[in-house]
Write a protein that holds these residues in place. Sequence first.
Motif, mmCIF file in Angstrom:
data_model
loop_
_atom_site.group_PDB
_atom_site.id
_atom_site.type_symbol
_atom_site.label_atom_id
_atom_site.label_comp_id
_atom_site.label_asym_id
_atom_site.label_seq_id
_atom_site.Cartn_x
_atom_site.Cartn_y
_atom_site.Cartn_z
ATOM 1 N N ARG A 882 44.092 44.722 50.670
ATOM 2 C CA ARG A 882 44.599 44.205 49.395
ATOM 3 C C ARG A 882 44.928 42.735 49.587
ATOM 4 O O ARG A 882 45.625 42.350 50.531
ATOM 5 C CB ARG A 882 45.845 44.954 48.943
ATOM 6 N N ASN A 885 46.484 40.280 44.069
ATOM 7 C CA ASN A 885 46.266 41.252 43.006
ATOM 8 C C ASN A 885 44.845 41.804 42.996
ATOM 9 O O ASN A 885 44.326 42.203 41.954
ATOM 10 C CB ASN A 885 46.581 40.624 41.644
ATOM 11 N N THR A 886 44.238 41.841 44.148
ATOM 12 C CA THR A 886 42.861 42.337 44.256
ATOM 13 C C THR A 886 42.787 43.393 45.350
ATOM 14 O O THR A 886 43.239 43.163 46.486
ATOM 15 C CB THR A 886 41.882 41.194 44.586
ATOM 16 N N ASN A 922 36.345 45.653 35.488
ATOM 17 C CA ASN A 922 36.435 44.171 35.562
ATOM 18 C C ASN A 922 36.404 43.687 37.010
ATOM 19 O O ASN A 922 37.086 42.728 37.378
ATOM 20 C CB ASN A 922 37.719 43.669 34.877
ATOM 21 N N GLY A 923 35.655 44.387 37.822
ATOM 22 C CA GLY A 923 35.600 44.034 39.239
ATOM 23 C C GLY A 923 34.293 43.360 39.619
ATOM 24 O O GLY A 923 33.498 42.967 38.762
ATOM 25 N N LYS A 940 35.402 44.512 44.854
ATOM 26 C CA LYS A 940 36.696 43.901 44.540
ATOM 27 C C LYS A 940 37.111 44.341 43.141
ATOM 28 O O LYS A 940 36.322 44.223 42.196
ATOM 29 C CB LYS A 940 36.593 42.369 44.578
ATOM 30 N N PRO A 942 40.530 44.158 40.380
ATOM 31 C CA PRO A 942 41.871 43.631 40.131
ATOM 32 C C PRO A 942 42.878 44.775 39.930
ATOM 33 O O PRO A 942 42.585 45.768 39.257
ATOM 34 C CB PRO A 942 41.694 42.803 38.861
ATOM 35 N N LYS A 944 47.361 45.532 39.498
ATOM 36 C CA LYS A 944 48.655 44.911 39.215
ATOM 37 C C LYS A 944 49.576 45.067 40.407
ATOM 38 O O LYS A 944 49.514 46.058 41.121
ATOM 39 C CB LYS A 944 49.289 45.554 37.982
#
Length: 944
Positions: A882, A885-886, A922-923, A940, A942, A944
């Motif tokens: 990690r 935030n990824t 959305n990766g 990868k 995203p 939170k």
Amino acid sequence: MNLYTLLIIIALLINAFVIIYILSQKRNSSLNESYFYYLINISFWMLGELILRWNIPTEYITTVFKFTSVFGLSVGILFLNFSYEFINIKRNLLFYVFVFFSILSIIITLITGLVIKEPVIFYKEYYQVIGPYFFHIFAVANIAPGFYGLYLIFRKAFSSENMLIHRSAQLIFTGTVFTISIAFFPNILFPHEFNLRDAIHLGEAISLIQTLFIFIAVFRYKIFGLGIEDLSYNLFSSMKDAVIITDDEMKIIQTNDSAQELFAMDPGKIKGAHITEILPGINLNEENEQESTTTRPDSEERFILITINRIVQKEENLGYMFYIKDITVRKIIEHGLIESEKSLAELFESSPDGLIVVDKEGKIIKVNSEVQNLFGYSKDELIGKEIGLLIPHRYRREHENNVEAYKNNPRNRRMGDGLHLYGLKKDGSEFSVEIMLSPMTQRDKKMTLCTVRDVSDKKIIEQKLKDNEEHYRNIFQTHPHGIVELTLDGTITLANNAYAQMFEFEVEEIIGKKVWEIHEDKEFINNTKKFFKISNDGSLIPQPLTSHRKTNKGKDIEVQIDWDFKKDTDNNRVGYIKVVTDITEKKRIERILNQQRTVLTQAEKLAHLGSWKFNTENGVLYWSDELFKIFGEDKYTFIPTFEEYRKRVHPDDRIIVFKEIDDAINEGLPFSQIERIVRPDGEIRILSSSGVPQINDSGEVIGLFGSCLDVTEHKKIERELLNSQKKLRALSAHQQATREEERTRLAREIHDEFGQILTAANMDIGILIDELVRNQNINKEIFLPNLESVERLIEKAIKTIQNIATELRPDILDHLGLIPALKWQLKEFEKRYSIETMLEKSVESIDIDSDTNIALFRIFQECLTNVARHSKARKVTAVLTRNNNTFEMRVIDNGIGIPKEKLDSINSIGLIGIKERIVLLNGEVNIKTKPKAGTEIHIKVPVK
């Protein structure tokens, strides 16, 4: 006093005389000093011997003997010192070796008895008794350096090119050899071998022989005086002209640098040569100046002036000095003057004007051929005649008055000084002439050069010029552009009607005014004054300029001013000439065109649309700025031509593209086509091109107009859309097939395992029921195993149901989270496919929503499924990290890799599914693969 004592006294006196003579020469040189020390040493040696012949106290006898021996032992080294100076060489190591042994010999003589034991009385006189090493020491201290010095003088005597040195060395060598030969017998052989003691009295006096020989060299050849070489050095060392010094036999002794440069000769090679070898044409008996020529080794001939002077000292001719002056330049100048006189004569004769030279009385002295052509007289007919012969009768009285006035005040009169003059020919006809008068003096005689020019044709030309001037004046006044002439200070001296009307004035109103005085704009006035100041400094270069002006009535106009300096006949600036054009309407139209051009350019840029124009007659091809960008070319360096355009069309499209263009040219038809071009960097672009023919009044095609729209991105989007649709259809089919496959598997497992288990349990329970009905007192041992079997079947059914549920959605994903679920899946993969697995993680848990959890889990499952089905890998590594935030997940195998063509293939359903899921998250997904080097899928997402 006996004879031997008298000989020593005579030798002492002669030595003293030679010493005094050398000192009288007043020449301070190392040669003088060396011989002076040598004579002084010999003199002290003889003086010591002379003292021993007088009655002195006995206690001093030994001391005097030893010190006398010191001077005797010093003779050899001092003679060697004199020899080095005489031959003019630097003292070397051998010299200092001799010095060392001489000093050592003197020390041994003074402090030991090895050389001289003690003096004895023999016939009332004292004699020294030699020690055991007398001869050894004598040989080292005197004989060795003496003979070496003699050798040096001998070599000088036969090798020197200087005759004086050569002869002096011969005398010194002869005298020294003679002295050594005579001294050997009375000093060494007779007293020590034959015991003839009286002979030793001659020893010191014999040195007189050498002294006499050297004195002859001193007196005869001036080797210690101001000799020939010194005289020559002092005479010409600083002379710029060549100087050669010879001896009295005309053999060269010395030359200066100028002589060496003039004759290009090596001083070492020419020394000793006869003067005639370099001056073969010289008259040696002529001591006055004589001219000659000499040819240098490089074949260059030089003119020289030679002066011969004798060099005499005390009435003795020592030699000659040849003073040689290089007069080559003078000869060249003289030759030039002769040629110049010849050229002037030719120039006089070939002048296009008639030239007449008259004396102060007005009589003709000389005329050229043009005078004969002008007046028709021959030269003989004119020479000696009055100049009035060539003047018409009606002007002769006036001419006589002018001649008298000219005699009193001779001056230059320019050609055509406002006088209307005429000449009279031999046949009596007259013709218009212009005459220029130039006073001149030659050999103290005053004369006048009259230049006569026939201007009959000139008068005709002048009239034509006058007519032309009137013609051009009319053009000036009627010219549509404003023309104005200004002085350097800005005063208007000339203006045409167009200029005055442009600013709403009359011509008469502005003539004589400063140019800024006809305007009221203060800024214009200041700028105009500044312009005249800068331009008058000469720092401004004429070039067109534009300016906004107000007319006399306040109207705003824009003008273009083309200007230059007005210059006189001497090219001096005397004013300005300006052409002023009203460009107000032109500028308005230009602004409209520029606006339209800007809009068109912006539209082309926005639409990626380039325009072009091709002239079929001259082959000129025009491209718009946007078309340069579309083709990837620099508009400042690339010149578009039809051939260059042909090269940039894709090879596969050329036949079709140029057939369309040829048809458009030949048939006059418009065309539209899709074409591919190749940019300089290799990139392929797709263009939608269209064109229309340009037709002249005769219906012939003279060119093409067209545009090119860059549709590369549109075509790319179309391809990607079609490809995406294919992929979606494939993915949908795959998902449907997967669902059917999964349903089939579940049905098979339920039927094959769960169904069989339930059937077996049903049969066992039926048996138990039958047994219970038939036999109520059934034995427990019989009933219990059957119940246990039923229990096991039920447990197996429960396990099967759990496995099916886990495969559909693992409970561990909901209870423990993503990271443990991935770890569990990796172990299950290893059990099922026997492929080694490894997990590297820097994160233990991750808090994400359920949808992202299951999506990442399914992606991980798909990655492992691809490895099992296609990679042939032996090991799989999963890396979980990690970064802020990824969340990053990498699946790496060591298999055969994925072929490049399959990465985007619609048949690669697994990869398509991974990519689609990543897009929903959305990766990013990045697939790295190499043949036989494995594959890495890097994901990868995203979080939170």
